[in-house]
Write an enzyme that holds these catalytic residues in place. Structure first.
Site, PDB file in Angstrom:
ATOM      1  N   THR A  89     166.912  62.563  38.004  1.00  0.00           N
ATOM      2  CA  THR A  89     166.440  61.907  39.224  1.00  0.00           C
ATOM      3  C   THR A  89     165.354  60.944  38.762  1.00  0.00           C
ATOM      4  OG1 THR A  89     164.770  63.602  39.513  1.00  0.00           O
ATOM      5  CG2 THR A  89     166.823  63.965  40.675  1.00  0.00           C
ATOM      6  N   THR A  90     164.906  60.000  39.456  1.00  0.00           N
ATOM      7  CA  THR A  90     165.278  59.478  40.761  1.00  0.00           C
ATOM      8  C   THR A  90     165.754  58.042  40.562  1.00  0.00           C
ATOM      9  OG1 THR A  90     163.599  60.871  41.830  1.00  0.00           O
ATOM     10  CG2 THR A  90     164.283  58.900  43.016  1.00  0.00           C
TER      11      THR A  90
END
Length: 281
Positions: free
Chosen positions: A54-55
């Site tokens: 992520t992100t």
């Protein structure tokens, strides 16, 4: 189906059989067991622990789109990798940012790159951006069985639409559902915080430089509240991956360019620890 170059030098019949321009269809017909979605996984008593990435964030600006990602991969509460690559070119005018199970996501991106290259070689033309987004949707849907066991892949797809002369962003869910996002988008565990930052800072008239600064600001805000998202690491010289796609094609910012943007934001945060009260720039 594998080519045996040490015997007759001839390609197997599978390579000479007429078919569609889809590389996935080719594999499905001649060797379906090597496709990620067709692999048999052993039974498990719970969620499989694997590194997750992520992100990912994206923002459009007049003339193109910026796609960026942080560098951290986590496995539970452990940092599995600090400098993982999460943003990849799909072809000349598009890119994919990966969130979810890192190993499967990278494999899916490589297969997607082959799919687009195969189509272009067979048809002699590139898929439309809409067509590329649909192909990726099909690939995500084929991974649904693994997603149900906790090995989900949820990418963010962005590119420059040469037909519409603008940048576009597409987001997905684990079932392959596709949505076109307008102005900005984010995916991954820190997406809610990154999206909030972009909502405050986005303008319709952003320049390319302002758009690249905005995505790094959004990743910084995500890292501030989400432990799975890694912010700019000045000590280790690890900075977000930032890519820009315009009518000139795909371009990844150099480490020097990324570090300059990250350092300018860090310096601003030293003056305003809670973030800018007014506009970004």
């Amino acid at each position: 189906m594998e080519a045996n170059t040490r015997s007759t030098g001839r390609l197997p019949a599978a390579f000479l059989t007429p078919g569609s321009s889809s590389f996935m269809d080719f594999l499905s017909e001649h060797q379906p067991e090597i496709l990620p979605g067709n692999r048999q996984l052993p039974p498990t008593q719970g969620v499989i622990e694997a590194p997750h990435g992520t992100t990912i964030v994206a923002v459009t600006f007049p003339g193109g789109v910026v796609l960026a990602g942080d560098r951290r991969a986590t496995m539970g509460n452990v940092i599995a990798q600090r400098d993982i690559e999460k943003v990849f070119p799909a072809d000349e005018y598009s890119a994919v940012g990966i969130a979810g199970t890192a190993g499967l996501a990278v494999e899916m991106v490589k297969l997607f790159q082959l799919e687009l290259e195969h189509f272009e070689k067979v048809e002699g033309a590139q898929l439309s951006l809409e067509g590329k987004a649909n192909r990726l949707s099909t690939m995500i849907r084929s991974n649904l069985g693994m997603a149900m066991q906790g090995l989900a892949v949820v990418p963010l797809f962005a590119g420059y639409d040469v037909d519409r002369d603008k940048g576009r962003i597409f987001s997905y869910d684990v079932t392959g559902g596709r949505s076109e996002e307008h102005n900005y988008a984010a995916t991954g565990s820190g997406s809610i915080f990154a999206r909030g930052a972009m909502k405050k800072l986005f303008r319709d008239d952003l320049s390319e430089a302002e758009a690249t600064t905005l995505v790094v600001q959004a990743l910084y805000d995500a890292a501030d509240d989400d432990s799975a998202t890694g912010g700019p690491d000045v000590a280790r010289r690890i900075y977000p991956i930032i890519t820009v796609i315009t009518d000139d094609g795909f371009r990844r910012l150099t480490e020097t360019e990324a570090s300059e943007i990250a350092r300018s934001i860090l310096e601003r945060r030293l003056e305003q620890p809670d973030g800018p009260r007014a506009a970004l720039l």
